[in-house]
Design a protein around this motif. Structure first.
Motif, PDB file in Angstrom:
ATOM      1  N   GLN A 113      -6.594   6.206   0.085  1.00 22.32           N
ATOM      2  CA  GLN A 113      -5.743   5.331   0.897  1.00 22.32           C
ATOM      3  C   GLN A 113      -6.534   4.146   1.432  1.00 22.32           C
ATOM      4  O   GLN A 113      -6.065   2.999   1.403  1.00 22.32           O
ATOM      5  N   VAL A 151      -7.215   1.574  -1.358  1.00 17.96           N
ATOM      6  CA  VAL A 151      -6.013   0.784  -1.666  1.00 17.96           C
ATOM      7  C   VAL A 151      -5.789  -0.277  -0.597  1.00 17.96           C
ATOM      8  O   VAL A 151      -5.565  -1.456  -0.900  1.00 17.96           O
ATOM      9  N   VAL A 152      -5.845   0.132   0.671  1.00 17.78           N
ATOM     10  CA  VAL A 152      -5.631  -0.810   1.772  1.00 17.78           C
ATOM     11  C   VAL A 152      -6.714  -1.887   1.778  1.00 17.78           C
ATOM     12  O   VAL A 152      -6.422  -3.077   1.953  1.00 17.78           O
ATOM     13  N   SER A 193       0.840  -1.203   0.000  1.00 13.19           N
ATOM     14  CA  SER A 193       0.000   0.000   0.000  1.00 13.19           C
ATOM     15  C   SER A 193       0.874   1.251   0.000  1.00 13.19           C
ATOM     16  O   SER A 193       0.542   2.241  -0.665  1.00 13.19           O
TER      17      SER A 193
END
Length: 208
Positions: A75, A78-79, A55
């Motif tokens: 974010q 993505v995680v 990530s």
């Protein structure tokens, strides 16, 4: 422009000097939840290393294209995608451990270590240093999980990785497993002991 950084320090400082758990006091919730046994603690640590490293790289690669007002959402997406992949791999290859970890693999998404590193480091640095930062902080987190899991399983169950370590003759002579060690509060106490020892050997971290 990001400042020139020392890749060696980025990788190794989180092991001890800037450990995310015992110095920054992040990721404590999962330390409480997954360290009753050593095996799930190790698997959780490896999962966090993988998610954090990749990530960090992904966010670093796209950091200049992310609008500031939605950077946290990006974010999280993505995680969440990486966590879903890890979760499916665990179910495919280590199903029993996956069942022990239960919802806690999914909760990696909200682990403050990940969000902290993405925001503080990956958003401001190139992919390679970001990858090293993810690996370093993941390993630093895993080290603490393994230490806590080691003592909780050994003293609470007399086993390590499911194998009997305390010999039967000890039980025959009155030895009893410490049932308190398998309760969540003992994880905090073990972490507190680690912090205490760490501070004793790192005087610069002690508060005036």
């Amino acid at each position: 422009m990001a400042e020139k950084i020392n890749n060696k320090n980025v990788l190794f400082n989180p092991f001890s000097k800037n450990n995310p758990v015992i110095v920054q006091v992040l990721g404590i919730c999962s330390v409480l939840a997954v360290t009753v046994k050593l095996e799930p603690a190790i698997v959780m640590g490896i999962s966090v290393i993988a998610v954090l490293a990749f990530s960090n790289v992904i966010i670093s690669l796209i950091r200049n294209t992310i609008p500031t007002n939605i950077r946290i959402i990006v974010q999280l997406v993505v995680v969440a995608g990486l966590v879903a992949i890890v979760d499916q791999l665990l179910k495919a290859y280590t199903y029993d451990v996956s069942k022990q970890l239960s919802v806690f693999i999914g909760l990696i998404i909200t682990n403050c270590i990940l969000m902290g590193r993405l925001e503080a480091f990956a958003m401001a640095n190139k992919p390679w240093p970001s990858f090293l930062d993810g690996i370093g902080n993941g390993i630093g987190y895993t080290i603490i999980l393994i230490i806590v899991g080691f003592f909780r399983e050994l003293l609470g169950s007399g086993t390590l990785l499911g194998f009997q370590v305390v010999p039967q003759w000890c039980y025959d002579h009155g030895y009893v497993n410490n049932g308190l060690m398998i309760l969540p509060p003992m994880a905090l106490i073990v972490v507190a002991c680690i912090i205490c020892v760490h501070r004793l050997y790192n005087k610069d971290l002690q508060e005036e």
